[in-house]
Design an enzyme around this catalytic site. Structure first.
Site, short mmCIF file in Angstrom:
data_model
loop_
_atom_site.label_atom_id
_atom_site.label_comp_id
_atom_site.label_asym_id
_atom_site.label_seq_id
_atom_site.Cartn_x
_atom_site.Cartn_y
_atom_site.Cartn_z
N GLY A 152 -0.77 -40.62 58.24
CA GLY A 152 -1.46 -41.97 57.44
C GLY A 152 -0.93 -42.68 58.79
N LYS A 168 -2.48 -49.54 59.40
CA LYS A 168 -1.05 -50.11 60.14
C LYS A 168 -2.07 -50.24 61.75
CE LYS A 168 1.74 -49.54 57.06
NZ LYS A 168 1.96 -50.83 56.35
N HIS A 217 2.18 -57.91 56.87
CA HIS A 217 2.21 -56.86 55.87
C HIS A 217 2.50 -57.34 54.66
CE1 HIS A 217 4.80 -53.23 55.87
NE2 HIS A 217 3.86 -53.13 54.82
N GLY A 224 8.89 -52.05 48.37
CA GLY A 224 8.77 -52.38 46.68
C GLY A 224 7.42 -53.13 46.92
N THR A 257 4.26 -52.09 46.51
CA THR A 257 3.21 -51.39 45.78
C THR A 257 3.39 -51.87 44.09
OG1 THR A 257 2.55 -49.96 47.52
CG2 THR A 257 2.03 -49.49 45.23
N ASP A 311 -0.58 -53.27 50.68
CA ASP A 311 0.18 -53.56 52.36
C ASP A 311 -0.19 -54.52 52.40
OD1 ASP A 311 1.61 -51.93 53.38
OD2 ASP A 311 -0.10 -50.87 53.90
N ASN A 352 11.04 -57.88 37.22
CA ASN A 352 10.79 -59.28 38.09
C ASN A 352 9.87 -60.22 38.08
OD1 ASN A 352 12.44 -57.95 40.22
ND2 ASN A 352 10.35 -56.15 41.14
P1 GTP Z 1 5.32 -49.37 51.99
O1 GTP Z 1 3.57 -48.80 51.34
O2 GTP Z 1 5.49 -48.94 52.37
O3 GTP Z 1 4.84 -50.54 52.54
O4 GTP Z 1 5.93 -49.61 51.13
P2 GTP Z 1 5.98 -50.06 49.90
O5 GTP Z 1 6.30 -51.97 50.01
O6 GTP Z 1 4.79 -50.16 48.34
O7 GTP Z 1 7.01 -49.69 49.03
P3 GTP Z 1 7.31 -49.16 47.46
O8 GTP Z 1 6.41 -50.58 46.23
O9 GTP Z 1 6.57 -48.21 47.26
O10 GTP Z 1 8.22 -49.02 47.02
C1 GTP Z 1 9.08 -47.87 46.99
C2 GTP Z 1 11.36 -48.09 46.84
O11 GTP Z 1 11.05 -49.21 46.12
C3 GTP Z 1 11.32 -47.20 45.92
O12 GTP Z 1 12.33 -46.66 46.23
C4 GTP Z 1 11.90 -48.05 44.93
O13 GTP Z 1 12.37 -47.12 43.53
C5 GTP Z 1 12.15 -49.08 44.94
N1 GTP Z 1 12.06 -50.81 44.54
C6 GTP Z 1 10.22 -51.58 44.08
N2 GTP Z 1 10.80 -51.94 43.61
C7 GTP Z 1 11.78 -51.92 43.18
C8 GTP Z 1 12.41 -52.38 42.17
O14 GTP Z 1 12.49 -54.26 41.77
N3 GTP Z 1 14.13 -52.50 42.09
C9 GTP Z 1 15.18 -51.67 42.20
N4 GTP Z 1 16.21 -51.19 42.48
N5 GTP Z 1 13.73 -50.61 43.17
C10 GTP Z 1 12.44 -51.10 43.49
MN MN Z 2 3.10 -49.00 49.08
MN MN Z 3 3.48 -50.86 55.08
#
Ligand code: GTP
Ligand code: MN
Ligand code: MN
Length: 615
Positions: free
Chosen positions: A230, A238, A258, A283, A285, A305, A526
């Protein structure tokens, strides 16, 4: 039949566009890459049906059981092609200095020569898909067009989920041209880099060991070779919406970031908009689709994103999500961590890559409920809960239409976007960084962003768990010199009315206690941090000043009904001067990378931090 004749026939047969620039570029690419066929994408349902059927035929896709996941597909990549390849990603500006110390660079002409060699004949035996797309709204004041040419049906199908694409986009470009405007479009060339000789059978996931993900910032052009993943291959995301767009944003005075975008409504009906930048797999998403645990508060999603943010006529910072789908990390997504994502996915019309396939034709991944007794792993091997290996790759993803999200805010469809009230920066840090800190002002917030640090994740190839600086969560995505990028952020603060700009906060959901467990429960909880943030905007919530900024005063964070003691909350919020002193040399080393290109105000911010720690 040579590709030249064939492509000309195809071009004239279906007369997909009268736009000479687009026709000329597509013809030039076809002559170089020599595809057997050219297909101009319409974006229709029939086209989706044909493409997904052909992907089933090559074994790339397995159709999921329509009763559990309608119109959805499982794909498994080559085990070596699972994430963004940062070491193969280049910013080919004319001057090396303009790529800065954080990007790989090569002279653009040298890169083109090298890649023309790779592209020569690389689409033989394949269909070349021409995907007209727009990032953001088709009726935006200045629509952000692109044309992706790819030899991957998987990419084409995924692009249909992630971006507004098809005939409507071509028509709009033509319309604008006819009206005497000069609609710009980003040429984005992609090849998996695996031509087929006559009679040679295809593989389920064609790719090439040699990979290049290249941005030419001055020409606003993207060339990608060798990967189907992707972030390397869906070039609207990206490559365009961050790397190329960040350069446009620098030149035009806006921000391409981002960041997720969410809408938060309080029990009193007051609405605020929050944007948040966390590094990949940290985190965004999850937060974008948050289900608040505190009564009366609601979150609606706008983006998960990428945010494009412009100063509006009212002096506020307005944000749009340029994307059309979610490309989310699958592992860890479940009914507790992200119920709204689960609901979105269940409506179908989705592509799942590198997750496990269950015997009843569904998908599964680590962290999802209802662990199956057996499954086929992403590597195509039999898997049971006792297996030593994971069923799904840590960076496996779902790709699903944003319009299926039941909590999508109506404002998503407004080309003006939403006025941002607060910006959060955040990373994954076991120590040091408090749960939430409020910046003193825009420059301090820019300093927080510029020094953002996080432990690396599986979203990019390389070691996992290593602390690195990831400024504004943009390290892999800044399309120019990061020193200039910091200057651009400082400039936004300087050139605009500070009172109207969003307030900046730094969050860390990932701090751990001595037992190694997370100090803060995260996810839906959160919402308590968001509530404090919102209440800070109008000075309702109390804060204490610390050397690193304002943190919640004891009792000001709503922990009603949360199974945490005051001590645990205090540990999550603690500012430990020794831990922070240990950061200073790392920040100095980071800043020194930029030499004179680092804005002086960031050095002053560091001096202030040092003085406050010792004060
Ligand atoms: P990209 O799509 O790659 O840009 O990443 P993103 O920032 O969207 O990440 P995503 O929300 O998919 O994050 C996934 C990871 O973050 C997983 O391992 C989740 O368990 C962890 N995560 C997300 N929110 C929390 C939180 O509030 N606490 C903890 N401990 N883990 C979290
Ligand atoms: Mn994401
Ligand atoms: Mn991303």
């Amino acid at each position: 039949m040579t590709a030249t004749i064939d492509s000309q026939t195809t071009l004239s047969d279906s007369t997909p566009t009268t736009h000479e620039g687009i026709l000329a570029w597509v013809t030039e690419v076809a002559e170089l890459t020599q595809p057997d066929r050219i297909h101009w994408c319409t974006g229709s349902d029939e086209e989706w049906a044909e493409l997904t059927a052909s992907l089933e035929a090559t074994g790339t896709f397995t159709r999921l059981n329509p009763e559990v996941m309608p119109n959805s597909f499982h794909a498994a990549s080559d085990p070596t092609d699972v994430a963004r390849v940062e070491d193969r990603t280049y910013i080919c500006s004319r001057a090396e200095r303009d790529a800065g110390p954080t990007n790989n660079w090569m002279d653009p002409e040298q890169m083109k020569e090298l890649m023309r060699g790779l592209y020569a004949g690389c689409m033989r035996g394949r269909t070349m898909y021409v995907i007209p797309f727009v990032m953001g709204h088709l009726d935006a004041e200045k629509p952000m067009f692109g044309i992706e040419v790819t030899d991957s049906a998987y990419v084409t199908v995924s692009m249909r989920v992630m971006a507004r694409m098809g005939t409507d986009v071509l028509r709009r470009i033509e319309e604008l041209e006819a009206a005497g405007e000069d609609p710009q479009w980003v040429p984005a060339l992609h090849s998996v880099g695996m031509p087929l000789e006559p009679g040679q059978a295809d593989v389920a996931w064609p790719c090439n060991d040699t990979k290049y993900i290249v941005q030419f910032p001055e020409e606003r052009m993207i060339w990608s070779f060798g990967s189907g993943y992707g972030g390397n291959a869906l070039l609207g995301k990206k490559c365009y919406a961050l790397r190329i767009a960040s350069v446009m944003a620098r030149d035009e005075g806006w921000l391409a970031e981002h960041m997720l975008i969410l809408k938060l409504t309080s029990p009193q009906g007051v609405t605020k908009y929050v944007a948040a930048a966390f590094p990949s797999a940290c985190g965004k998403t999850n937060l974008a689709m948050l289900k608040p645990t505190i009564p009366g508060w609601t979150v609606e999603a706008i983006g998960d994103d990428i945010a494009w943010m412009r100063i509006g006529e009212d002096g506020r910072l307005w944000a749009v999500n340029p994307e059309f789908g979610f490309f989310g990390v699958a592992p860890g997504t479940n009914e507790h961590t992200n119920p709204h994502a689960m609901e979105t996915i269940r409506k179908g019309n989705s592509v799942f890559t590198n997750v496990a396939l269950t015997p009843d034709g569904n998908v599964w991944w680590e962290g999802l409920e209802n662990t199956p007794a057996e499954a086929t792993s992403w590597k195509g091997e039999p898997w049971t809960p006792d297996s030593d290996e994971l069923s799904s790759h840590a960076n496996s993803r779902y790709c699903t239409p944003i319009k299926q999200c039941s909590i999508l805010a109506d404002e998503y469809d407004d080309p003006r976007g939403v006025p941002i009230d607060a910006i959060l920066f955040g990373g994954r840090r076991k120590t040091t960084i408090p749960l939430v800190t409020e910046a003193r002002d825009w420059n301090h917030g820019t300093f927080m962003g510029a020094t953002l640090s996080s432990e690396t994740t599986a979203a990019a190839v390389g070691a996992v768990g290593v602390v690195r600086r990831d400024p504004m969560a943009m390290l892999p995505f800044i399309g120019y010199n990061a020193g200039d990028y910091f200057g651009h952020w400082v400039g936004i603060g300087k050139d605009n009315d500070a009172a109207k700009l969003p307030k900046i906060f730094y969050v860390n959901w990932f701090r751990r206690g001595e037992d190694g467990d997370f100090l803060w429960p995260g996810f839906g909880e959160n919402s308590r941090v968001l509530k404090w943030v919102i209440e800070r905007l109008d000075g309702q919530a109390a804060a204490v000043e610390t050397p690193v900024g304002h943190v919640p005063a004891p009792g000001s964070l709503d922990i009603d009904g949360l199974d945490l003691t005051e001590e645990q909350v205090a540990a999550a919020l603690a500012v430990d001067a020794d831990e922070w002193r240990a950061e200073i040399p790392q920040i100095e080393e980071w800043f020194e990378k930029f030499g004179d290109d680092l804005p002086a105000v960031l050095w002053s911010e560091l001096d202030t931090l040092k003085a406050r720690l010792d004060g």
